[in-house]
Design a protein around this motif. Sequence first.
Motif, short mmCIF file in Angstrom:
data_model
loop_
_atom_site.label_atom_id
_atom_site.label_comp_id
_atom_site.label_asym_id
_atom_site.label_seq_id
_atom_site.Cartn_x
_atom_site.Cartn_y
_atom_site.Cartn_z
N THR A 79 0.84 -1.20 0.00
CA THR A 79 0.00 0.00 0.00
C THR A 79 0.87 1.25 0.00
O THR A 79 1.94 1.29 0.62
N ILE A 89 -1.54 -0.96 -4.50
CA ILE A 89 -0.94 -0.67 -5.82
C ILE A 89 -1.97 -0.82 -6.93
O ILE A 89 -1.93 -0.08 -7.93
N TYR A 141 -3.64 2.40 -7.94
CA TYR A 141 -2.81 3.30 -8.73
C TYR A 141 -2.66 2.80 -10.16
O TYR A 141 -2.69 3.59 -11.12
N ALA A 165 -5.94 3.45 -11.97
CA ALA A 165 -6.08 4.89 -12.21
C ALA A 165 -5.17 5.34 -13.35
O ALA A 165 -5.59 6.12 -14.22
N LEU A 166 -3.93 4.85 -13.37
CA LEU A 166 -3.00 5.21 -14.43
C LEU A 166 -3.47 4.67 -15.78
O LEU A 166 -3.32 5.35 -16.82
#
Length: 325
Positions: free
Chosen positions: A160, A166, A169, A172-173
């Motif tokens: 985290t 992870i 993220y 989202a990316l």
Amino acid sequence: MRQFRDGVFSMTGREWSLLAACVLAIIVFSVASPYYATSGNAGTVLRNSIELLLIGLGMMLLLAMGGIDVSVGVVMGLAAIGVGRALGAGVDPVLTAFVGPLTGALLGLVAATVIVLGRVPAIVGTLGLLGVYRTAIFVLLGGQWLSGLPTGLTVLLGTTILGLPIAAYVIALAYLAVWVALRRTPFGLHLLAIGNSEEKARLSGIPVVKVRFATFIISGALTGLAATFYVANYRNVEMTVGSTLALDAIAAVVLGGTSILGGKCSLVGTVLGVLLLRILQNGLLLVGVPSLWQPVVTGGLLIGVLSFEVLSNRLSLLQFRWAGK
């Protein structure tokens, strides 16, 4: 074309309706089951959404281009086997994390070759690949589960950062990268133009073959990335891995507002469509509905949404004709 690009990452009536449906479903299931409104169950819903969020993103691009891939479930299965074999062979977890996306991208290249160069309709081509890949999974696994995998990848992807895993993220990316590609690069304009009319796009000088190849490869890479998280979360690969993922991905994306005829997509709608589907599946399981009926719910939602869109289009056409008289 601008209206479609502007709606990629915005909230329209469809997205607000989906958000309201998610909230309503949560309220109903919270009343129906004392186990639903808990932090543990919320974590379960989110974990179960990881693979579908990534696969759904690739499916959104394919549908917006006027294509489809019904083999994404078994593509994830093959990529998961690759990840599992790498883990079992003692490959470093960081390097293993790239096995899934690379395998998925390679299988996406195969699909693009069959469909684009072979001029096979996408639904037929990927259906054929579905049969081939399903047999390949059986042969590679030898009729047995691949289980008891090392924990290195689980520990790596379970890390985290600022309280978020992870996976959050990475997802989202991925969505941000697709948004940039659709809104800020020629690729997005070309993809949606092909979805509206491939022939007109070709006559306009758009590199149709390159865009279609790129889209299938991107979708495959996202599916392979989903396989990486699948292996990290469950540390095994079953014989039936991904058996309903294609149906779930198509239903979630269409539910989110992406046109199955091409030319229109919604990133926010895709996220909300995935969450609504997983909320419903999880809630029905907790209130005692057997998992056997989950594909029925998914298929019913897909048929309902498509029927509603066809009816809406016909009503709009009638209104247009009436206004012209």
